[in-house]
Design an enzyme around this catalytic site. Structure first.
Site, PDB file in Angstrom:
ATOM      1  CG  ASP A   1      46.780  43.063  26.400  1.00 58.60           C
ATOM      2  OD1 ASP A   1      46.491  44.255  26.647  1.00 58.60           O
ATOM      3  OD2 ASP A   1      46.013  42.113  26.667  1.00 58.60           O
TER       4      ASP A   1
ATOM      5  CE  LYS B   1      33.416  30.952  29.908  1.00 58.81           C
ATOM      6  NZ  LYS B   1      33.255  30.601  28.525  1.00 58.81           N
TER       7      LYS B   1
ATOM      8  CB  SER C   1      39.106  40.974  23.355  1.00 53.36           C
ATOM      9  OG  SER C   1      40.491  40.993  23.592  1.00 53.36           O
ATOM     10  CG  PHE C   2      41.766  36.135  25.504  1.00 59.10           C
ATOM     11  CD1 PHE C   2      41.466  34.987  26.214  1.00 59.10           C
ATOM     12  CD2 PHE C   2      42.191  37.246  26.203  1.00 59.10           C
ATOM     13  CE1 PHE C   2      41.597  34.952  27.597  1.00 59.10           C
ATOM     14  CE2 PHE C   2      42.328  37.223  27.580  1.00 59.10           C
ATOM     15  CZ  PHE C   2      42.022  36.062  28.276  1.00 59.10           C
TER      16      PHE C   2
ATOM     17  CB  ILE D   1      40.761  34.094  37.531  1.00 59.56           C
ATOM     18  CG1 ILE D   1      41.562  33.401  36.433  1.00 59.56           C
ATOM     19  CG2 ILE D   1      40.725  33.280  38.794  1.00 59.56           C
ATOM     20  CD1 ILE D   1      43.009  33.136  36.826  1.00 59.56           C
ATOM     21  N   GLY D   2      38.909  35.458  34.891  1.00 62.90           N
ATOM     22  CA  GLY D   2      38.939  36.638  34.025  1.00 62.90           C
ATOM     23  C   GLY D   2      38.296  36.366  32.692  1.00 62.90           C
TER      24      GLY D   2
END
Length: 272
Positions: free
Chosen positions: A128, A17, A14-15, A10-11
């Site tokens: 964030d 998945k 930078s970290f 779903i996304g």
């Protein structure tokens, strides 16, 4: 990962998945963050584990709940609750230009602020805050998610460069390469509030250089007069260029028009 079945990706950030999964034992859906730690130094790995320990302690009705974490074949997996209502960014876009009522905006804003208070009171920075990181549950409660996990990876300059999409939420101090602080979270909170009021980003430009110039100048299109003076005034306080001039999350929650909404969501002993 044996306990879970993958549903879909779903996304990606930078970290690593984010994967939607189903637990085999109860059929419930969760989101798993997959962070590749195989290329990290030992120091960075330790830091990531420490951050996960911090996440594990975040228990609040307006924060996405952490379930568990584990390491497997060079990856760190973090299991979080899944919010069926989607994120605030999608909810804003679904309005197709029709403004939200002030009541709706303030109800959401109070819940986001209560979540941020919980974080800041623990001397932690979220790092964030953005509308894509604020989720709606099935019961329409707002929950703040996705802490800047792997802060190690996210030294601020790095963050500005690797951010997927344009970093609309950068504060003037980050643009000037100064360290991130709790008031940088407050600036990002201002960006989210502005977005809820106008359905647009406060600072937009065709490229990074012009975006940075706009942010540093602190000029943004005014919010509709259809909203109260208090609400419009709050936005301009959150967008003060000097971080010291921005209110803390506690002083935001003490403002009369905000404070009177709090008991709708939390009993006083929880938040005081």
């Amino acid at each position: 990962m044996d306990k879970y079945t993958k549903v879909q990706k779903i996304g990606e950030g930078s970290f690593g998945k984010a994967i939607l999964v189903k637990a085999k034992e109860n059929g419930r859906q969760y989101v798993i963050k997959e962070i590749n730690i195989s290329k990290m130094s030992n120091k960075e790995r330790e830091e990531s584990r420490r951050e996960v320990a911090v996440l594990a302690n975040m228990k609040h009705p307006n924060i996405v709940l952490y379930r568990e974490s584990f390491e497997e074949s060079g990856c760190l997996y973090i299991v979080m609750d899944y919010c069926e209502g989607g994120d605030l960014f999608k909810r804003i876009n679904a309005q197709k230009g029709i403004l939200f009522s002030e009541d709706q905006i303030l109800d959401w804003f109070v819940q986001i602020s209560l979540a941020l208070k919980h974080v800041h009171d623990r001397k932690i920075l979220h790092r964030d805050i953005k509308s894509q990181n604020i989720f709606l549950t099935k019961g329409r409660t707002i929950q703040l998610g996705d802490f800047g996990i792997a802060r190690v990876l996210n030294s601020t300059v790095e963050l500005a460069r690797t951010c997927i999409g344009t970093p609309y939420y950068l504060s003037p101090e980050i643009c000037e390469n100064k360290p991130y602080n709790n008031k940088s979270d407050i600036w990002a909170l201002g960006c989210v509030l502005y977005e809820m009021c106008t359905l647009k980003h406060a600072f937009e430009a065709g490229n990074m250089k012009n975006l940075v110039l706009k942010i540093i100048s602190g000029s943004f299109p005014p919010v509709s007069l259809h909203y109260s003076f208090e609400l419009r005034n709050l936005i301009s306080q959150l967008f003060k260029r000097n971080p010291r001039d921005r209110p803390s999350v506690n002083s935001i929650l003490e403002k009369n028009f905000i404070a009177k909404r709090i008991e709708k969501f939390l009993s006083p002993q929880v938040w005081k």
